[in-house]
Design an enzyme around this catalytic site. Structure first.
Site, short mmCIF file in Angstrom:
data_model
loop_
_atom_site.label_atom_id
_atom_site.label_comp_id
_atom_site.label_asym_id
_atom_site.label_seq_id
_atom_site.Cartn_x
_atom_site.Cartn_y
_atom_site.Cartn_z
N ASP A 235 3.80 3.78 7.60
CA ASP A 235 3.36 2.63 6.82
C ASP A 235 3.44 1.42 7.77
O ASP A 235 4.09 1.49 8.81
CB ASP A 235 4.30 2.48 5.61
CG ASP A 235 4.09 1.15 4.90
OD1 ASP A 235 2.94 0.84 4.54
OD2 ASP A 235 5.08 0.41 4.73
N ASP B 5 3.31 -2.61 6.64
CA ASP B 5 4.08 -3.75 6.13
C ASP B 5 5.52 -3.37 5.81
O ASP B 5 5.76 -2.42 5.06
CB ASP B 5 3.42 -4.32 4.86
CG ASP B 5 2.15 -5.09 5.16
OD1 ASP B 5 2.23 -6.07 5.92
OD2 ASP B 5 1.08 -4.72 4.66
N ASP C 114 0.82 -10.23 4.06
CA ASP C 114 0.29 -11.22 3.11
C ASP C 114 1.22 -12.42 2.97
O ASP C 114 0.78 -13.56 2.88
CB ASP C 114 0.07 -10.58 1.73
CG ASP C 114 -1.23 -9.77 1.66
OD1 ASP C 114 -2.13 -10.03 2.49
OD2 ASP C 114 -1.35 -8.90 0.81
N ASP D 176 -1.64 -0.10 3.11
CA ASP D 176 -2.43 -0.84 2.13
C ASP D 176 -2.76 -2.25 2.61
O ASP D 176 -3.22 -3.07 1.85
CB ASP D 176 -1.65 -0.90 0.80
CG ASP D 176 -2.55 -1.23 -0.39
OD1 ASP D 176 -3.79 -1.13 -0.26
OD2 ASP D 176 -2.02 -1.61 -1.45
N ASP E 128 8.55 2.31 3.24
CA ASP E 128 9.54 1.48 2.55
C ASP E 128 9.19 1.21 1.09
O ASP E 128 10.07 0.92 0.29
CB ASP E 128 9.68 0.12 3.26
CG ASP E 128 8.45 -0.74 2.98
OD1 ASP E 128 8.53 -1.67 2.15
OD2 ASP E 128 7.38 -0.46 3.56
#
Length: 266
Positions: free
Chosen positions: A29, A31, A40, A120, A202
């Site tokens: 992953d 972020d 973001d 994502d 996470d």
């Protein structure tokens, strides 16, 4: 992805590396796993008062984070935050503790590990960060939401895919991505699967992909983050949905230690 030219290591004594079929597959992953924050949040800090207006925050709907991200990038563009400012903030995000060492370890064993990003976030952010940290060449593939800057300088996000998993947000089920990738690679490798598959994450959307892992595999869950908490609950309820070993991590060193042990098993 930009492939950085790097000197190939001289071939070792004849071993499985000659077939160039890595034994292990590892997904990351992005972020709050590879990087120390949520990209973001990083770009929201570019706003003069470093926060989004209430009406925008209130528009967030559970399970629709992708849609919310798109509203954030639209708002940032309206507020005059330029493409350069956005990307420059993203490339400066620090990696999580020990992550660069972990990537150096994986690079030194690249004949054993095939690496993939499943996130994502979006292509513009991830490609810029990987390029800045000279990591682009390590990853065979990056799965994330497509993005591009339009003529007005706004970062436009598209959903990654559509799927029918009831547990995941509309735009992305990471389990579907893992299963399709593993099946595709097995075909390309002449029917040879990977000995072990690893997943490091996470967030709550990192639980679903671990359902694609088997008892030889490991799910690295960042300690005390949603993925870890959810997986602990599942283990306590004696749910059989997760077959993989759940390995909590605080820094990249925890992941590296586990992988180094596996490497010695042969």
């Amino acid at each position: 992805m930009h492939h950085h030219r790097h000197r190939e290591r001289p071939p070792k004594m004849a071993s499985s590396s000659t077939t160039n079929n890595p034994r292990f597959l590892m997904f990351f992953d992005f972020d709050e796993t590879m990087i120390s924050e949520n990209s973001d949040d990083t770009v929201v800090n570019l706003l003069p008062n470093q926060q989004l207006p209430k009406w925008l925050l209130d528009s967030y709907r559970e399970g629709h984070y992708h849609e919310f991200s798109g509203k954030i990038t639209a708002y940032l563009a309206e507020q005059g935050i330029t493409k350069d400012a956005l990307l420059s903030a993203v490339q400066k995000i620090p990696p999580n503790a020990g992550m660069l060492d972990l990537f150096r370890f994986l690079q030194s064993h690249q004949q054993d590990f095939e690496l993939v990003v499943v996130s994502d976030a979006n292509t513009c952010f991830i490609e810029r960060w990987l390029e800045h940290n000279k990591l682009g060449h390590l990853f065979r593939k990056v799965f994330t939401n497509p993005s591009h800057f339009d003529d007005s300088g706004r970062l436009v996000l598209q959903p990654f895919h559509s799927h029918s998993c009831p547990r995941c947000p509309d735009n992305m089920c990471k389990q579907v991505i893992l299963r399709e990738y593993m099946a595709g690679r097995e075909k390309e490798r002449g029917g040879v699967g990977f000995q072990r598959v690893f997943y490091a994450g996470d967030g709550s959307n990192d639980v679903c992909p671990t359902r694609a892992l088997g008892p030889q595999d490991a799910a690295f869950a960042r300690r005390d983050y949603p993925m870890h908490k959810l997986m602990m609950e599942m283990q306590q309820s004696e749910s059989t949905e997760i077959k993989a070993n759940v390995v909590p991590w605080v820094t990249g060193a925890d992941i590296e230690d586990y992988l180094a042990k596996i490497m010695k098993e042969r």
